[in-house]
Design an enzyme around this catalytic site. Structure first.
Site, PDB file in Angstrom:
ATOM      1  N   THR A 268     -36.913  30.660 -58.406  1.00 51.57           N
ATOM      2  CA  THR A 268     -36.524  31.082 -59.754  1.00 51.57           C
ATOM      3  C   THR A 268     -35.093  31.611 -59.759  1.00 51.57           C
ATOM      4  O   THR A 268     -34.297  31.287 -60.653  1.00 51.57           O
ATOM      5  CB  THR A 268     -37.481  32.152 -60.284  1.00 51.57           C
ATOM      6  N   TRP A 271     -32.737  28.729 -59.292  1.00 53.79           N
ATOM      7  CA  TRP A 271     -32.687  27.877 -60.478  1.00 53.79           C
ATOM      8  C   TRP A 271     -31.668  28.415 -61.488  1.00 53.79           C
ATOM      9  O   TRP A 271     -30.985  27.641 -62.165  1.00 53.79           O
ATOM     10  CB  TRP A 271     -34.059  27.797 -61.136  1.00 53.79           C
ATOM     11  N   HIS A 272     -31.563  29.739 -61.571  1.00 54.79           N
ATOM     12  CA  HIS A 272     -30.641  30.326 -62.536  1.00 54.79           C
ATOM     13  C   HIS A 272     -29.187  30.179 -62.113  1.00 54.79           C
ATOM     14  O   HIS A 272     -28.291  30.221 -62.977  1.00 54.79           O
ATOM     15  CB  HIS A 272     -30.975  31.808 -62.755  1.00 54.79           C
ATOM     16  N   GLY A 273     -28.920  30.031 -60.825  1.00 52.60           N
ATOM     17  CA  GLY A 273     -27.537  29.868 -60.393  1.00 52.60           C
ATOM     18  C   GLY A 273     -27.422  29.734 -58.891  1.00 52.60           C
ATOM     19  O   GLY A 273     -28.275  30.231 -58.142  1.00 52.60           O
TER      20      GLY A 273
END
Length: 298
Positions: A268, A271-273
């Protein structure tokens, strides 16, 4: 070109999965499609980050090879939608879309393409086959869009100016200023993201397409676990259904459950960066979920 290739490739793999009767062959085709999607995402989003870390450890300069790679807009969202389509198809929960134009419309639908929500084919397939164009949907969609626009412009942008003023200083800031900045950013990030989701849901409804809700008052949650059931619901439920449960979920004892939660929130964060700060952020939230499960049980 990347989006067009994703549409054509995933449509062809989906048709191939549908046409095969042997479970083993279906599984291999599905895995090939998932790996191809993840490789494209890894190259455009994570190649420079991975190479940079290798350079740091080994003293190389391999990251120069990827310094010119530009992150394509929306790649995280349409890649996850394509993966969910292939997995649901393999599980027998949907049938392959026979029309490539309709499948392309699903994967490239503009309201949510660049920032979500992540829309699953099974939730919108009937709407894309026969969009429900009506005055009620036009009025309801326009109202929802304006609601989101006001959240973004009046609340998020205003709070953002406060947060920028608090944290934009190059010198030290006091406790009061830090708290004001943190609370302002808390307001900004929620109203910005939920406002965008409202606008995407509203435009889709105008077009006769129904999206599921992406936020349900997350700041009224009583636990971090509940917060993640209310915040960016399409992403949280995606990781639950396509990563956490396949890993075993909470079925194999406490140690396996904690491991699965750690994996999910590590991914997670990434996935955001593509940065270690996102990894730390993901593990920070994962640690809270483990602590809550340990202390509070189910």
């Amino acid at each position: 070109l990347l989006l067009a290739g994703s549409i054509a490739g995933n449509w062809l793999i989906g048709r191939a999965i549908q046409a095969r009767s042997a479970d083993r062959l279906k599984q291999r085709l599905m895995m090939a499609g998932v790996v191809a999607n993840l490789l494209a995402l890894a190259y455009f989003k994570y190649a420079y980050f991975i190479a940079g870390n290798i350079d740091f450890v080994l003293g190389l300069s391999s990251s120069d090879l990827f310094s010119a790679v530009i992150l394509p807009i929306g790649i995280s969202f349409f890649t996850f939608q394509a993966i969910s389509y292939l997995i649901d198809l393999r599980r027998g929960e949907i049938e392959a879309e026979p029309n490539i134009i309709r499948f392309g419309a699903y994967l490239a639908f503009f309201p949510q393409l660049i920032a979500g929500p992540i829309v699953r084919y099974r939730d919108v397939r009937e709407d894309f086959r026969q969009p429900a164009l009506s005055r009620d949907n036009l009025a309801g969609g326009a109202t929802r869009f304006l609601h989101g626009l006001l959240k973004k412009v009046l609340v998020a942008d205003t709070a953002g100016r406060v947060a920028d003023a608090c944290f934009g200083s190059s010198g030290d800031i006091g406790m009061v200023t830090a708290w004001i900045g943190a609370l302002a950013y808390t307001i900004q990030i929620y109203f910005d993201f939920s406002g965008y989701s409202d606008m995407a849901i509203g435009i889709a409804r105008i077009c006769g397409i129904r999206f599921l809700e992406n936020f349900r008052h997350p700041y009224s949650s009583s636990t971090v676990t509940e917060f993640w059931r209310r915040w960016h619901i399409s992403l949280s439920s995606w990781f639950r259904d396509y990563l956490y449960i396949p890993l075993g979920g909470n079925r194999n004892g406490a140690a396996a459950t904690y491991r699965n939660l750690a994996v999910v929130f590590l991914v997670t964060g990434l996935w955001h960066g593509a940065a270690w700060t996102y990894v730390v952020w993901g593990m920070y939230h994962g640690a809270f979920l483990m602590l809550e499960r340990r202390v509070m049980g189910r």
